[in-house]
Design a protein around this motif. Structure first.
Motif, short mmCIF file in Angstrom:
data_model
loop_
_atom_site.label_atom_id
_atom_site.label_comp_id
_atom_site.label_asym_id
_atom_site.label_seq_id
_atom_site.Cartn_x
_atom_site.Cartn_y
_atom_site.Cartn_z
N LEU A 96 -1.65 -39.92 55.04
CA LEU A 96 -1.39 -38.87 54.06
C LEU A 96 -0.60 -39.47 52.91
O LEU A 96 0.49 -40.01 53.12
N LYS A 97 -1.15 -39.36 51.71
CA LYS A 97 -0.50 -39.87 50.52
C LYS A 97 0.13 -38.71 49.77
O LYS A 97 -0.55 -37.74 49.42
N VAL A 98 1.44 -38.81 49.53
CA VAL A 98 2.17 -37.76 48.80
C VAL A 98 2.53 -38.33 47.44
O VAL A 98 3.16 -39.40 47.34
N LEU A 99 2.12 -37.63 46.38
CA LEU A 99 2.32 -38.08 45.02
C LEU A 99 3.39 -37.23 44.34
O LEU A 99 3.55 -36.04 44.63
N THR A 100 4.09 -37.83 43.42
CA THR A 100 5.05 -37.09 42.61
C THR A 100 4.41 -36.73 41.29
O THR A 100 3.39 -37.31 40.89
#
Length: 355
Positions: free
Chosen positions: A121-125
């Protein structure tokens, strides 16, 4: 040879059993922004009779450090070839921008463990251009709701009505306060029995020495009046308005003849003294006094109540005053209840409008 055959059969059945159970894990989106949510679905395909234990997470529990589970929802549906698909849907979120490794999840089927594949899971800002500050605006002020008379008219007029009723209630209270209550008391008085009254009057005749007085008319008038009052209270007929013969006739049916003869002689002597100016001797006066006392003693009633309840009688004006006070109290009570109800309703309505 037999052992080899059994070993092959065991391995074959194990492989077939394993082939009947499948565990799959998939995620709706492998890339989200900070604070967004995504769903991870863990599905197990088994026979309907199989006992399945899917991983459970409490709300706000971490699936892996940095990835938070918000909710879990279990689903079940039919699959092909008589199998059943049992799923657990996990709602995930994260607040740190990084790439997370989601380890394989373990499912127990009839006590045996099966693992899913691992996920990422990639969490972006969110990129913010800090060089253009004029494009950013602060929070807006609290906006007031527009005033609508239709919303406020009902509580307003109810408040006016309540004030009018309060004023009316206060006016009625003043009327009630100025209208003094009529207080009546029921008195219990001791009363003398008829023979006691008669004996008291005879004792008074003796004390006044009327027996030896030369004024025989006054003596016999007093003595016969005492007997008449006694007979009237004792027997309940108007002896004061009857002649001597009428009194004797009324008493004949219920009295001893000897006592009546003495009473008849006493009344006859009294009539002669009062109307024919007959003169009596002292011993004759004594004899008639003794006859009167004997008659009273022979006819007196003992064991009669000696206390009497006296209830006051109200005049018509007092009765109207009492009725008026009762009406005022009723009106004040009704108006007070209505005012309390209106006040509660108005307060509730204002609370709803202001919140």
């Amino acid at each position: 040879m037999k052992r080899i055959f059994l070993l092959i059969s065991l391995i074959t059945s194990t492989l077939i059993s394993s082939a009947q159970v499948s565990v799959e894990a998939e995620i709706d989106s492998i890339q989200i922004f900070v604070g967004q949510q995504t769903h991870l679905r863990l599905t197990t395909t088994v026979k309907p009779s199989a006992k399945v234990e899917l991983p459970q997470f409490q709300p706000t529990q971490m699936m892996t450090p940095g990835v938070e589970v918000l909710a879990c929802q279990e689903e079940k549906k039919e699959a092909a070839d008589g199998f059943e698909a049992r799923s657990m849907v996990y709602t995930l979120t994260s607040f740190d921008d990084t790439l997370y490794y989601l380890p394989p999840m373990t499912v127990k089927v009839d006590g045996k463990q099966y693992k899913s594949k691992s996920l990422a899971l990639k969490v972006l800002t969110i990129d913010v251009d800090t060089t253009k500050i004029d494009q950013f605006f602060g929070p807006k002020d609290v906006q007031d709701n527009p005033f609508l008379w239709s919303e406020w008219s009902l509580p307003f007029w109810l408040s006016v009505l309540m004030l009018v009723l309060v004023a009316l209630c206060y006016y009625l209270y003043l009327r009630l306060r100025d209208n003094k209550p009529i207080i009546t008391h029921i008195r219990i008085v001791k009363r003398l029995l008829p023979h006691q009254k008669a004996m008291q009057e005879i004792e008074q005749i003796k004390a006044d020495k009327m027996v030896s007085s030369e004024n025989s008319k006054e003596y016999y008038t007093k003595l016969t009046d005492t007997l008449r009052k006694y007979i009237e209270e004792r027997y309940g007929f108007s002896a004061m308005e009857m002649t001597s013969s009428e009194i004797i006739e009324r008493l004949t049916a219920s009295q001893d003849q000897k006592a009546l003869d003495e009473l008849r002689e006493l009344f006859m002597t009294a009539d002669l003294v009062k109307f024919a100016k007959y003169s009596t001797l002292i011993n004759e006066n004594d004899k008639n006094l003794v006859s009167a006392i004997d008659f009273i003693n022979q006819t007196k009633l003992e064991n009669q109540p000696v206390e009497e309840t006296v209830k006051p009688q109200l005049s018509e004006e007092d009765q109207r005053t009492q009725k008026s006070r009762r009406l005022l109290k009723s009106f004040i009570t009704i108006i007070s209840v209505v005012c309390a109800g209106l006040f509660g309703y108005v307060v509730y309505t204002l609370y709803q409008l202001l919140n």
